[in-house]
Design a protein around this motif. Structure first.
Motif, mmCIF file in Angstrom:
data_model
loop_
_atom_site.group_PDB
_atom_site.id
_atom_site.type_symbol
_atom_site.label_atom_id
_atom_site.label_comp_id
_atom_site.label_asym_id
_atom_site.label_seq_id
_atom_site.Cartn_x
_atom_site.Cartn_y
_atom_site.Cartn_z
ATOM 1 N N LYS A 97 -5.732 -10.841 4.299
ATOM 2 C CA LYS A 97 -4.773 -9.740 4.161
ATOM 3 C C LYS A 97 -3.555 -10.257 3.424
ATOM 4 O O LYS A 97 -2.852 -11.152 3.896
ATOM 5 C CB LYS A 97 -4.366 -9.209 5.541
ATOM 6 N N CYS A 98 -3.329 -9.681 2.232
ATOM 7 C CA CYS A 98 -2.218 -10.154 1.405
ATOM 8 C C CYS A 98 -0.893 -9.788 2.068
ATOM 9 O O CYS A 98 -0.653 -8.633 2.405
ATOM 10 C CB CYS A 98 -2.302 -9.563 0.002
ATOM 11 N N ARG A 99 -0.044 -10.802 2.246
ATOM 12 C CA ARG A 99 1.253 -10.602 2.898
ATOM 13 C C ARG A 99 2.208 -9.816 2.009
ATOM 14 O O ARG A 99 3.218 -9.318 2.473
ATOM 15 C CB ARG A 99 1.896 -11.955 3.234
ATOM 16 N N GLN A 100 1.892 -9.770 0.713
ATOM 17 C CA GLN A 100 2.808 -9.116 -0.207
ATOM 18 C C GLN A 100 2.435 -7.653 -0.478
ATOM 19 O O GLN A 100 3.245 -6.762 -0.327
ATOM 20 C CB GLN A 100 2.866 -9.894 -1.508
ATOM 21 N N CYS A 101 1.129 -7.448 -0.883
ATOM 22 C CA CYS A 101 0.764 -6.080 -1.279
ATOM 23 C C CYS A 101 -0.131 -5.389 -0.251
ATOM 24 O O CYS A 101 -0.450 -4.217 -0.398
ATOM 25 C CB CYS A 101 0.081 -6.084 -2.647
ATOM 26 N N GLY A 102 -0.543 -6.113 0.778
ATOM 27 C CA GLY A 102 -1.322 -5.498 1.838
ATOM 28 C C GLY A 102 -2.813 -5.390 1.576
ATOM 29 O O GLY A 102 -3.559 -4.889 2.415
ATOM 30 N N GLU A 138 -2.174 -7.658 -10.473
ATOM 31 C CA GLU A 138 -0.724 -7.515 -10.638
ATOM 32 C C GLU A 138 0.053 -8.216 -9.504
ATOM 33 O O GLU A 138 1.250 -8.396 -9.600
ATOM 34 C CB GLU A 138 -0.290 -6.058 -10.815
ATOM 35 N N CYS A 139 -0.651 -8.659 -8.469
ATOM 36 C CA CYS A 139 0.026 -9.305 -7.331
ATOM 37 C C CYS A 139 -0.150 -10.831 -7.353
ATOM 38 O O CYS A 139 0.804 -11.562 -7.570
ATOM 39 C CB CYS A 139 -0.502 -8.732 -6.011
ATOM 40 N N GLN A 140 -1.365 -11.284 -7.086
ATOM 41 C CA GLN A 140 -1.716 -12.717 -7.109
ATOM 42 C C GLN A 140 -0.901 -13.579 -6.157
ATOM 43 O O GLN A 140 -0.790 -14.790 -6.357
ATOM 44 C CB GLN A 140 -1.586 -13.270 -8.533
HETATM 45 ZN ZN LIG Z 1 -1.534 -9.005 -3.027
#
Ligand SMILES: [Zn+2]
Length: 446
Positions: free
Chosen positions: A355-360, A340-342
């Motif tokens: 480490k995803c900058r958007q969803c962590g 759901e992020c990508q």
């Molecule tokens: Zn993410």
């Protein structure tokens, strides 16, 4: 269950001693003319059988070669017709670049095993115009072409003369007559592979998108050794000791070759525990042509293990009836695997940490890349990517070379610190390694 014959494409450089590169170029220009003529007549609505006979009659190539070139051009048109509903473009009616000469063994070209170290070629660049010389390539591809020439179970098939990376090359296909490989479309388990200079990460997923297991096999030794060899050679060049340089080159080549064989065996062992697997790599096709050892080694220091290791893994896997496939490598290291992020950004990755900058979302960067490879494959096959469940713990396994030529190394395996000893039986070592690696694994995730 579908399957196909075990076929490999081997890539060689050409050291020409009779005839010239110009002859090969002339041959490929004639190939291009044949290809363009085939497309022109097809557009005019010619019947393919008639088209083929007239184009072949007018071509300036060995007859069998002309037939294969027309077949290749018609094959491209057929692929277009089969896929046009999915938006595939029609082949260009006229191309300007080179088109490969496609030749049958013992007709358009021929290979000769001269002695243990030499395979000679003869290519008909035109009827009665032979270009001859010696093949040049990686020890691994030499082993395979030698086997194919000597062994009755193997057949040397078609070859293509291509111009790539500023040189003329020969791509030879060899096929085992009886051995068959399972079709990738039947796979239950998809193994994503991420190859790095110092490790290879594998993620096994099923078709509903859950990660069943994963492992990161580290081989820092290979990276260190290569750097050592590199420095050693540079020093010799500086001191003008060119005679020693080739000794070091051979030593290095054998060492790397040996290590990669052992690592690839480990990989295939791990993959074999799953139900009907397919191994999916990032498509590094262009790199395959650059696996020349020797003088080009310097420039390719960093890229070498990618192509060679990949090649060895898919070769050994094919012998276990396990198919391999490719996906486009774009963004596999930068993209967040949460469906759901990508979120895709270079800053998501910092060395071995993702480490995803958007969803962590956080993970070991290379294992995550392997997961993304599987997701790309599922998208290509099924059109969608199922949502990602919780990821299992990352198993890190350290692979240690046991010295050159299989002799036991003086510092040996250090199991206490989580070193994976390749001489142990698979079951034995796997359970012990798991026990010992728990601390390493949790350290990675926390
Ligand atoms: Zn993410």
């Amino acid at each position: 269950m579908q399957s196909s014959k075990l076929t490999q494409t081997l890539s060689f450089g050409l050291n020409i001693d009779t005839g010239s590169a110009d002859d090969l170029q002339t041959g490929c220009i004639e190939s291009r003319r044949i290809r363009n003529e085939t497309n022109r007549l097809d557009r005019q609505g010619w019947d393919w059988k008639e088209l083929k006979s007239i184009v072949v009659d007018n071509a300036n190539h060995v007859k069998n070669t002309s037939q294969l070139i027309v077949d290749k051009a018609l094959g491209e048109i057929k692929t277009y017709h089969d896929n046009k509903d999915d938006g595939w473009g029609r082949p260009y009616p006229y191309i300007n670049g080179m088109y490969p000469m496609v030749m049958n063994h013992k007709e358009g070209y021929r290979l000769f095993l001269e002695d243990d170290d030499t395979v000679r070629f003869r290519i008909s660049a035109a009827p009665r115009n032979h270009v001859k010389g010696e093949l040049r390539g990686s020890p691994d591809h030499f082993d395979r072409v030698r086997t194919a020439l000597e062994n009755d179970d193997w057949r040397v098939g078609t070859a293509e003369v291509v111009y790539k990376h500023d040189e003329w090359r020969l791509h030879v296909t060899v096929t085992h007559k009886n051995h068959r490989v399972t079709s990738k479309n039947d796979a239950d388990t998809i193994i994503g592979v991420d190859v790095n200079e110092d490790c290879i990460a594998l993620a096994a997923m099923n078709r509903d998108g859950s990660v069943m297991d994963s492992v990161v096999i580290e081989y820092p030794e290979i990276k260190e050794q290569r750097h050592e060899f590199f420095t050693k050679r540079k020093r010799m060049q500086k001191a003008g000791q060119t005679a020693f340089e080739s000794v070091v080159q051979t030593e290095e080549r054998d060492y790397i070759h040996d290590c990669l064989h052992k690592v690839s065996r480990r990989v295939v062992e791990w993959v074999s525990q799953f139900n009907d697997p397919v191994i999916v790599f990032e498509d590094l096709k262009d790199m395959r042509d650059s696996i020349d050892y020797g003088t080009r080694m310097n420039r390719r220091l960093h890229s070498l293990p990618f192509a060679a290791l990949r090649d060895m893994v898919s070769y050994k896997a094919a012998w276990n009836s396990i198919p391999s496939d490719d996906v486009d490598p774009e963004y596999t290291s930068q993209r967040c695997p949460c469906t759901e992020c990508q979120h895709t950004s270079r800053s998501n990755r910092s060395k071995k940490r993702f480490k995803c900058r958007q969803c962590g979302f956080q993970d070991h960067a290379d294992r995550k890349a392997a997961v993304c490879v599987v997701q790309k494959w599922l998208k290509k096959q099924d059109g969608n990517v199922p949502s990602l469940e919780t990821l299992p713990r990352v198993w890190k396994v350290r692979w240690a070379a046991s010295g050159r030529g299989g002799a036991t190394d003086s510092h040996g395996p250090v199991l206490g610190s989580g070193v994976y000893r390749h001489g142990m039986s698979a079951q034995d070592s796997q359970s012990r390694v798991r026990e010992e690696l728990k601390s390493v694994a949790s350290a990675v995730l926390d």
